[in-house]
Design an enzyme around this catalytic site. Structure first.
Site, PDB file in Angstrom:
ATOM      1  N   SER A 141       4.932 -10.837  13.079  1.00 58.35           N
ATOM      2  CA  SER A 141       4.785 -11.416  11.745  1.00 58.35           C
ATOM      3  C   SER A 141       4.552 -12.915  11.923  1.00 58.35           C
ATOM      4  CB  SER A 141       6.083 -11.196  10.967  1.00 58.35           C
ATOM      5  OG  SER A 141       6.077 -11.930   9.757  1.00 58.35           O
ATOM      6  N   TYR A 154      15.319 -10.236  10.353  1.00 55.55           N
ATOM      7  CA  TYR A 154      13.874  -9.974  10.480  1.00 55.55           C
ATOM      8  C   TYR A 154      13.250 -10.966  11.454  1.00 55.55           C
ATOM      9  CZ  TYR A 154       9.117  -8.872   8.754  1.00 55.55           C
ATOM     10  OH  TYR A 154       7.800  -8.488   8.640  1.00 55.55           O
TER      11      TYR A 154
HETATM   12  N1  LIG Z   1       3.461  -7.152   4.329  1.00 59.15           N
HETATM   13  C1  LIG Z   1       3.584  -8.314   4.932  1.00 59.15           C
HETATM   14  O1  LIG Z   1       3.416  -9.388   4.322  1.00 59.15           O
HETATM   15  C2  LIG Z   1       3.896  -8.378   6.410  1.00 59.15           C
HETATM   16  C3  LIG Z   1       3.863  -9.633   7.010  1.00 59.15           C
HETATM   17  C4  LIG Z   1       4.149  -9.726   8.364  1.00 59.15           C
HETATM   18  C5  LIG Z   1       4.445  -8.583   9.092  1.00 59.15           C
HETATM   19  N2  LIG Z   1       4.472  -7.375   8.478  1.00 59.15           N
HETATM   20  C6  LIG Z   1       4.786  -6.207   9.317  1.00 59.15           C
HETATM   21  O2  LIG Z   1       3.792  -5.221   9.157  1.00 59.15           O
HETATM   22  C7  LIG Z   1       4.339  -3.935   9.466  1.00 59.15           C
HETATM   23  C8  LIG Z   1       3.947  -2.968   8.371  1.00 59.15           C
HETATM   24  O3  LIG Z   1       4.602  -3.343   7.169  1.00 59.15           O
HETATM   25  P1  LIG Z   1       3.924  -3.232   5.721  1.00 59.15           P
HETATM   26  O4  LIG Z   1       3.880  -4.588   5.165  1.00 59.15           O
HETATM   27  O5  LIG Z   1       2.699  -2.418   5.802  1.00 59.15           O
HETATM   28  O6  LIG Z   1       5.109  -2.481   4.939  1.00 59.15           O
HETATM   29  P2  LIG Z   1       5.188  -1.041   4.232  1.00 59.15           P
HETATM   30  O7  LIG Z   1       6.595  -0.912   3.770  1.00 59.15           O
HETATM   31  O8  LIG Z   1       4.091  -0.900   3.236  1.00 59.15           O
HETATM   32  O9  LIG Z   1       4.908  -0.028   5.452  1.00 59.15           O
HETATM   33  C9  LIG Z   1       5.844   0.167   6.493  1.00 59.15           C
HETATM   34  C10 LIG Z   1       5.787   1.632   6.915  1.00 59.15           C
HETATM   35  O10 LIG Z   1       6.726   1.808   7.987  1.00 59.15           O
HETATM   36  C11 LIG Z   1       7.412   3.050   7.756  1.00 59.15           C
HETATM   37  N3  LIG Z   1       8.721   3.051   8.404  1.00 59.15           N
HETATM   38  C12 LIG Z   1       9.821   2.335   8.058  1.00 59.15           C
HETATM   39  N4  LIG Z   1      10.844   2.658   8.883  1.00 59.15           N
HETATM   40  C13 LIG Z   1      10.376   3.584   9.754  1.00 59.15           C
HETATM   41  C14 LIG Z   1      10.957   4.288  10.841  1.00 59.15           C
HETATM   42  N5  LIG Z   1      12.246   4.127  11.186  1.00 59.15           N
HETATM   43  N6  LIG Z   1      10.175   5.155  11.536  1.00 59.15           N
HETATM   44  C15 LIG Z   1       8.881   5.355  11.183  1.00 59.15           C
HETATM   45  N7  LIG Z   1       8.280   4.713  10.153  1.00 59.15           N
HETATM   46  C16 LIG Z   1       9.023   3.835   9.458  1.00 59.15           C
HETATM   47  C17 LIG Z   1       7.542   3.130   6.240  1.00 59.15           C
HETATM   48  O11 LIG Z   1       7.793   4.453   5.808  1.00 59.15           O
HETATM   49  C18 LIG Z   1       6.195   2.587   5.783  1.00 59.15           C
HETATM   50  O12 LIG Z   1       5.240   3.622   5.657  1.00 59.15           O
HETATM   51  C19 LIG Z   1       5.845  -4.150   9.609  1.00 59.15           C
HETATM   52  O13 LIG Z   1       6.175  -4.214  10.980  1.00 59.15           O
HETATM   53  C20 LIG Z   1       6.073  -5.499   8.939  1.00 59.15           C
HETATM   54  O14 LIG Z   1       7.201  -6.140   9.442  1.00 59.15           O
HETATM   55  C21 LIG Z   1       4.208  -7.249   7.153  1.00 59.15           C
END
Ligand SMILES: NC(=O)c1ccc[n+]([C@@H]2O[C@H](COP(=O)([O-])OP(=O)(O)OC[C@H]3O[C@@H](n4cnc5c(N)ncnc54)[C@H](O)[C@@H]3O)[C@@H](O)[C@H]2O)c1
Length: 282
Positions: A141, A154
């Protein structure tokens, strides 16, 4: 260049957000997909969209925090010929100040975000090494580059992902195994809606944090997927997503000790659980 077409790509957390966006982009460019998540319905929806564009996909219900389950998943993928590209994307967020943060919540984040990424890397690396080439992509991130109030758990997980991934990249130097670390800025996904807050946090404060985040997050998951797949194709070691991520990355390098003075006023605090004065809202 990492070839995408015809390759077998594994994407964890593909039922939603960035994982879904990346899986769809990989399918569009001719990769075969093996997607996993805990969310059966979301996973089926991603698979439906991949098939609708003529792509090939298999789905797996796997908890990335369950080491045995991740190894069993990798074994199944080996029977399909082994993964060429592995994207450890599944993740969760947790919002609480350090003095309020429970060990249980801290471990929940570390088990999914950090250990999930370690298991996904170590379980799939042998099959990639056997092939002699491939690509491992770990999603950190921009909060793996700077730290923010109310996100210590986080931040810890995402900084650790960066450390682990960069070490692996150095170890793979001179081989045909590429390693990328992804640093998204704000991406409009369900991450804050799915986050854990302190139990005492009111539903309205949770909704406020989620809608504050929706306003801040300017990049769509589809765009994030395109940037990730472009980064993979170009073998980029660091994949920053969004202008916000690029500016924050620069700011951290220019002002490593004082970026916080500039940043933590209204905007980031809206995403966190604190008011502008730094007092916990809940
Ligand atoms: N959205 C943002 O602004 C952002 C920014 C930086 C990093 N991220 C990172 O991107 C990645 C994806 O997040 P996102 O924003 O798409 O969120 P999201 O919540 O839309 O998707 C995350 C997915 O991970 C799945 N998940 C959660 N726990 C799990 C587990 N124990 N086993 C298997 N699957 C699991 C959820 O069911 C979901 O489908 C994450 O690692 C998040 O930290 C997101």
């Amino acid at each position: 260049m990492t070839e995408i077409s015809g390759k077998l790509a594994v994407v964890t957390g593909a039922a939603s957000g960035i994982g879904r966006g990346t899986a769809l982009e990989l399918a569009k460019r001719g990769a075969r997909l093996a997607i996993s998540d805990l969310d059966r319905a979301g996973l089926a929806e991603t698979a439906k969209r991949i098939e609708a564009m003529g792509g090939t996909v298999t789905t797996y219900l796997v908890d990335v925090a369950d080491r045995d389950a991740v190894y069993a998943f990798a074994q199944e993928i080996e029977t399909l010929g082994g993964a060429d590209i592995v994207i450890n994307n599944a993740g969760v967020a947790q919002i609480a100040r350090v003095d309020e943060l429970t060990y249980e919540d801290f471990e929940w984040v570390m088990n999914i975000d950090f250990w999930g990424m370690v298991y996904g890397t170590k379980a799939f690396l042998p099959q990639i090494q056997k092939k002699g080439e491939g690509h491992i992509v770990n999603v950190s991130s921009i909060f793996g580059i700077i730290s923010v109030p109310s996100q210590a758990a986080y931040n810890s997980a995402k900084f650790a992902i960066r450390g682990f991934t960069e070490a692996l990249r150095h170890e793979m130097k001179g081989t045909r195994i590429k390693v990328s670390c992804v640093h998204p800025g704000g991406i409009k996904t369900n991450i804050v809606r799915n986050a854990r807050f302190l139990q005492s946090t009111q539903a309205t404060a949770r909704e406020e944090a989620a809608s504050g985040f929706d306003k801040l997050a300017r990049t769509t998951p589809e765009k994030a997927g395109q940037v990730i797949v472009n980064g993979i194709a170009k073998n980029k070691p660091r994949i920053l997503i969004g202008t916000d991520a690029k500016i924050i990355d620069l700011l951290q390098r220019l002002l490593p000790g004082s970026y916080g003075k500039i940043m933590f006023r209204r905007e980031i605090d809206a995403f966190s659980n604190t008011s502008e004065t730094g007092e916990a809202k809940a």
